[in-house]
Design a protein around this motif. Structure first.
Motif, PDB file in Angstrom:
ATOM      1  N   SER A 160      -6.753   0.662  -1.733  1.00 33.27           N
ATOM      2  CA  SER A 160      -6.510   1.523  -0.576  1.00 33.27           C
ATOM      3  C   SER A 160      -5.579   2.666  -0.947  1.00 33.27           C
ATOM      4  CB  SER A 160      -5.919   0.709   0.579  1.00 33.27           C
ATOM      5  OG  SER A 160      -5.628   1.563   1.670  1.00 33.27           O
TER       6      SER A 160
ATOM      7  N   THR B  11       0.290   2.946   7.096  1.00 33.89           N
ATOM      8  CA  THR B  11      -0.251   1.745   6.450  1.00 33.89           C
ATOM      9  C   THR B  11       0.070   0.474   7.238  1.00 33.89           C
ATOM     10  OG1 THR B  11       1.711   1.375   5.063  1.00 33.89           O
ATOM     11  CG2 THR B  11      -0.018   2.821   4.177  1.00 33.89           C
TER      12      THR B  11
ATOM     13  N   ASP C  27      -4.700  -2.767   3.698  1.00 34.92           N
ATOM     14  CA  ASP C  27      -5.709  -3.762   3.349  1.00 34.92           C
ATOM     15  C   ASP C  27      -6.759  -3.949   4.435  1.00 34.92           C
ATOM     16  OD1 ASP C  27      -4.070  -5.071   5.147  1.00 34.92           O
ATOM     17  OD2 ASP C  27      -3.720  -6.834   3.894  1.00 34.92           O
TER      18      ASP C  27
ATOM     19  N   GLY D 131     -11.354   2.202   2.122  1.00 36.62           N
ATOM     20  CA  GLY D 131     -10.034   2.330   1.492  1.00 36.62           C
ATOM     21  C   GLY D 131      -9.034   3.031   2.374  1.00 36.62           C
ATOM     22  N   CYS D 132      -9.490   4.060   3.060  1.00 40.53           N
ATOM     23  CA  CYS D 132      -8.653   4.779   4.027  1.00 40.53           C
ATOM     24  C   CYS D 132      -9.550   5.619   4.917  1.00 40.53           C
ATOM     25  CB  CYS D 132      -7.615   5.658   3.327  1.00 40.53           C
ATOM     26  SG  CYS D 132      -8.314   7.118   2.521  1.00 40.53           S
TER      27      CYS D 132
ATOM     28  N   GLY E 136      -4.398   3.876   6.129  1.00 35.91           N
ATOM     29  CA  GLY E 136      -4.871   3.029   5.034  1.00 35.91           C
ATOM     30  C   GLY E 136      -4.231   1.657   5.105  1.00 35.91           C
TER      31      GLY E 136
ATOM     32  N   PHE F 195      -8.605  -1.761   5.341  1.00 34.24           N
ATOM     33  CA  PHE F 195      -9.701  -0.877   4.939  1.00 34.24           C
ATOM     34  C   PHE F 195     -10.305  -1.318   3.604  1.00 34.24           C
ATOM     35  CE2 PHE F 195      -6.899   1.361   7.768  1.00 34.24           C
ATOM     36  CZ  PHE F 195      -7.764   2.014   8.624  1.00 34.24           C
ATOM     37  N   THR F 196      -9.813  -2.451   3.079  1.00 28.86           N
ATOM     38  CA  THR F 196     -10.345  -2.998   1.815  1.00 28.86           C
ATOM     39  C   THR F 196     -10.428  -4.522   1.966  1.00 28.86           C
ATOM     40  OG1 THR F 196      -8.088  -2.914   0.924  1.00 28.86           O
ATOM     41  CG2 THR F 196      -9.586  -1.125   0.303  1.00 28.86           C
TER      42      THR F 196
ATOM     43  N   THR G  18       0.834  -1.212   0.000  1.00 27.69           N
ATOM     44  CA  THR G  18       0.000   0.000   0.000  1.00 27.69           C
ATOM     45  C   THR G  18       0.863   1.255   0.000  1.00 27.69           C
ATOM     46  OG1 THR G  18      -1.734  -1.179   1.225  1.00 27.69           O
ATOM     47  CG2 THR G  18      -1.882   1.223   1.147  1.00 27.69           C
TER      48      THR G  18
END
Length: 347
Positions: free
Chosen positions: A331, A161, A318, A305-306, A316, A320-321, A13
């Motif tokens: 993301s 991240t 993964d 995503g964030c 952000g 968040f996705t 990310t």
């Protein structure tokens, strides 16, 4: 003065975020700090200290692109394939789950971390490893960031991240924000990850290592300890040289023993490997890796995503996705939209 953006975390990310920021804001100064010793995050590749040509992927094993994401993220896939970073998965993987029709699977001849390194290099990021961030404070519209070892610097925007639970270990503005926003705190606490251990086995050249039905990798059902085994060099399409093997434990085993040390767990996994594959010779070198935060099992509500914590501080990844390359790219795209909007507002 040049705009400075700090990326905290050395995984995919952060790397893609840097790439997209570089393309949108060519003159931005991009700095990346990560507590690890090398790039990759959970796309980690480990080398045999006694043989630089022998390496093993300890985290992600292969990349699967569904038709939808292959089209949506064609820019990234085409770039990686063109650079020789991705190659089609041609070996058989015993027990692999059926994928959506038209899904393409890829391996990384140079190791899975080469994906992250490629994007970092393309983004021209100033990368510093061994930088473990522990405090972030907002002062005069700038972010003061400090590490465990006393390093400190100031930035216009900061992107975090790392795995979501690690956010709660930060001091300063992040801690204050999480303590004062109960909805945000609750949503972050709902993000959950599986845990597992990985073993990298490095053998001497000429050692004969085989799996069931001549496959290069296999998922093992109904074993309490081991879930996945791959002859890593064969999986990546490399038949020559010393063989290397990766072993992943099952999720229940990882969860049950996550608080143990790698030195305590290594002999347990090794004993199981010897039971499963008694014909294999002794490895010349063994690396044990704990993934406290492996794959996302419960993501942030709504998959945004964030999330912006305000004033150019964005979290952000993964969490968040979803846990794969496409989730990290999605993301990163969300993070970049927020960062650019903030920087342009302040310019």
């Amino acid at each position: 003065m040049m705009t400075r953006v700090l990326l905290v975390g050395g995984g995919l990310t952060s790397a893609v975020t840097g790439l997209l920021l570089r393309r949108e804001l060519p003159h931005v100064e991009l700095i990346l700090w990560d507590k690890a010793r090398g790039a990759g995050g959970r796309m980690s590749t480990s080398r045999n200290p006694n043989d630089a040509k022998s390496f093993v992927d300890l985290g992600a094993q292969y990349i699967s692109a569904t038709p939808e994401y292959a089209k949506l993220h064609s820019m990234y896939y085409e770039e990686l394939i063109g650079a020789g970073i991705l190659a089609p998965l041609t070996c058989s993987i015993e027990g692999m789950k059926d994928s959506a029709e038209g899904t393409n699977h890829y391996v990384t001849p140079k190791g899975i971390s080469s994906v992250v390194k490629h994007f970092m290099n393309s983004a021209n990021i100033d990368v510093k490893f061994g930088y473990h961030v522990n405090r972030i404070d907002l002062s005069d519209n700038k972010w003061n960031v400090q590490t465990n070892d006393g390093a400190a610097d100031t930035f216009d925007a900061v992107v975090l991240t790392m795995p979501v639970p690690q956010l709660f270990g930060l001091s300063g503005t992040v801690k204050d924000t999480l303590e004062n926003d109960e909805k945000l705190r609750s949503s972050l606490l709902s993000v959950d990850y599986s845990s597992r251990y990985a073993l990298g086995l490095f053998f001497d050249e000429g050692a004969e290592i085989k799996l069931k039905n001549g496959s290069s990798a296999q998922y093992i059902a109904n074993d309490s300890i081991v879930r996945f085994v791959a002859i890593d060099n064969k999986k990546r399409g490399l038949e020559n040289g010393a063989p290397s093997v990766v072993v992943h434990t099952s999720v229940p085993f990882g969860k049950a023993y996550v608080e143990e040390t790698t030195e305590e767990i290594k002999p347990i996994i090794l004993k199981k490997v010897q039971e499963l594959f008694p014909e294999w010779p002794e490895p010349a070198y063994v690396k044990c890796q704990k993934w406290r935060f492996s794959q996302v099992t419960s993501a942030y509500p709504g998959l945004p995503g964030c999330v912006s914590l305000g004033s150019g501080l964005v979290i952000g990844g993964d969490g968040f996705t979803h846990s794969n390359m496409d989730g990290c790219i999605e993301s990163a795209k969300s993070v970049v939209d927020v960062v650019i909007q903030y920087l342009k507002k302040g310019s």
